[in-house]
Design a protein around this motif. Structure first.
Motif, short mmCIF file in Angstrom:
data_model
loop_
_atom_site.label_atom_id
_atom_site.label_comp_id
_atom_site.label_asym_id
_atom_site.label_seq_id
_atom_site.Cartn_x
_atom_site.Cartn_y
_atom_site.Cartn_z
N GLY A 1 -7.92 -0.91 2.38
CA GLY A 1 -7.92 -0.68 0.97
C GLY A 1 -8.56 -1.21 0.12
O GLY A 1 -9.64 -1.14 -0.43
N ILE A 2 -8.17 -2.65 -0.07
CA ILE A 2 -8.66 -3.70 -0.87
C ILE A 2 -8.74 -5.24 -0.13
O ILE A 2 -7.51 -5.55 0.04
CB ILE A 2 -8.19 -3.87 -2.12
N GLY B 1 -17.12 8.69 10.77
CA GLY B 1 -15.75 9.36 10.47
C GLY B 1 -14.72 8.35 10.12
O GLY B 1 -15.01 7.34 9.92
N TRP B 2 -13.72 8.96 9.74
CA TRP B 2 -12.38 8.25 8.99
C TRP B 2 -11.87 7.19 9.90
O TRP B 2 -11.41 7.85 11.03
CB TRP B 2 -11.72 9.28 8.36
N GLY B 3 -11.54 6.02 9.51
CA GLY B 3 -10.57 5.10 10.21
C GLY B 3 -11.06 4.56 11.31
O GLY B 3 -12.29 4.82 12.06
N GLY B 4 -10.56 3.28 11.59
CA GLY B 4 -10.90 2.35 12.60
C GLY B 4 -11.68 0.97 12.32
O GLY B 4 -11.39 0.30 12.92
N GLU B 5 -12.43 1.22 11.47
CA GLU B 5 -13.35 -0.07 11.08
C GLU B 5 -12.52 -1.06 10.49
O GLU B 5 -12.86 -2.32 10.65
CB GLU B 5 -14.55 0.50 10.19
N HIS C 1 0.93 -1.13 0.05
CA HIS C 1 0.08 -0.11 0.10
C HIS C 1 0.90 1.44 0.10
O HIS C 1 1.82 1.38 0.55
CB HIS C 1 -0.85 -0.07 1.27
N PRO C 2 0.61 2.23 -0.71
CA PRO C 2 1.30 3.51 -0.94
C PRO C 2 1.42 4.36 0.32
O PRO C 2 2.37 5.18 0.63
CB PRO C 2 0.94 4.33 -2.03
N LYS C 3 0.38 4.02 1.07
CA LYS C 3 0.33 4.94 2.54
C LYS C 3 0.45 4.28 3.79
O LYS C 3 1.13 4.98 4.77
CB LYS C 3 -0.79 5.85 2.65
N TYR C 4 0.04 3.18 3.91
CA TYR C 4 -0.30 2.66 5.22
C TYR C 4 0.52 1.36 5.28
O TYR C 4 0.13 0.17 4.55
CB TYR C 4 -1.81 2.35 5.62
#
Length: 299
Positions: free
Chosen positions: A148-149, A169-173, A137-140
């Motif tokens: 991502g996928i 909101g963003w993130g965590g799931e 992954h380019p970021k994480y």
């Protein structure tokens, strides 16, 4: 749901991308391919206010999957209400609304384009398969990252009761879903023998200046709520009695080759709490598929 008019849908090429020949109809294109009919994928794209990314993603991923001869339908699940973005619930909704003949799903970010043709989107027979692994992954890049996928069979997604509806909101799931998989004894596999790396396996097309992430955290949805005990079980401290319900405002094909779902949420109580469709039948106490309820359908 209406069907694609294969005789009239044409595909236009885009500069710098090897898509289909301009003017080629979908029927002509598909007639030249022999797909794997043993399995079919529902590619679920949680979506909100990312039209620029979707316009790049949809034709690109369609061509990518066709080149691998993957039988598939792409579902774009659009959140239209005023609540914070809830990626996990959109994936749950997409799963519930998708064709049950699709025996596996791809949970796919709209802003992540696979560049390496060796990335495999075929049926994950050996368990959940993380296409965009932390080494690619380019970021994480943290070891437990599964965002991502991610490919997972319909049976496995149901057995873990889908994703938690808690994360607004963003993130965590994704991190919580990774713990769910471990809780149920599932090991996530990653691509092997892929020679590309974090710079050239994917292209991340999110425009953070135009669409900044919603970083606000609600109530107890922080990572400390979700931990594994020494015995490898998932530790739960979140009340899950509240239902998260949704309306299908519009459903149908739009002028590409993917299915569009227009969703609005309606929580019966505080939106930061988990809950759902049929919580008395939940696999365990954190909502998910059995706590995501369709209220009614329009159109």
């Amino acid at each position: 749901m209406t069907n694609i008019d294969e005789d009239n849908v044409t595909v236009q090429s885009q500069a710098g991308n090897a898509y289909l020949l301009p003017g080629t109809t979908l029927k002509q294109h598909l007639g030249n391919r022999i797909y794997n009919q043993a399995h079919k994928m529902a590619l679920l794209v949680p979506f909100r206010n990312c039209s620029e990314e979707l316009n790049q993603f949809a034709p690109y991923i369609e061509t990518f999957l066709n080149n691998q001869k993957i039988a598939h339908t792409i579902y774009v699940i659009n959140q239209t209400d005023a609540y914070s973005f809830n990626r996990a619930t959109l994936i749950n909704v997409g799963f519930l609304e998708s064709d049950p003949n699709c025996d596996y799903i791809a949970m796919h970010d709209v802003d992540l384009l696979p560049l390496n043709p060796l990335l495999n989107y075929s049926f994950p027979s050996e368990g959940p398969y993380h296409v965009s692994s932390p080494k690619l992954h380019p970021k994480y890049h943290y070891p437990s990252f599964i965002g991502g996928i991610l490919l997972i069979t319909r049976k496995h997604f149901e057995s873990v009761n889908g994703m938690s509806n808690l994360f607004w909101g963003w993130g965590g799931e994704d991190d919580e879903f990774g713990l769910r998989l471990l809780h149920f004894g599932m090991k996530v596999r990653h691509p092997v023998d892929v020679k590309t790396g974090v710079r050239d396996t994917f292209r991340h097309i999110h425009n953070s200046k135009k669409r900044p992430r919603d970083q606000y955290r609600y109530h107890k949805q922080g990572f400390e709520v979700y931990t594994l005990t020494e015995g490898g079980r998932l530790n739960r401290t979140v009340d899950s009695t509240v239902q998260i319900m949704y309306r299908v405002k519009e459903s149908g094909k739009i002028p590409q080759m993917y299915t569009y779902r227009d969703e609005g949420f309606n929580s019966t109580e505080d939106v930061y709490r988990d809950g759902g469709l049929n919580s008395t039948e939940a696999v365990y106490s954190d909502g998910g598929l059995n706590s995501t309820e369709r209220i009614y359908s329009e159109g």
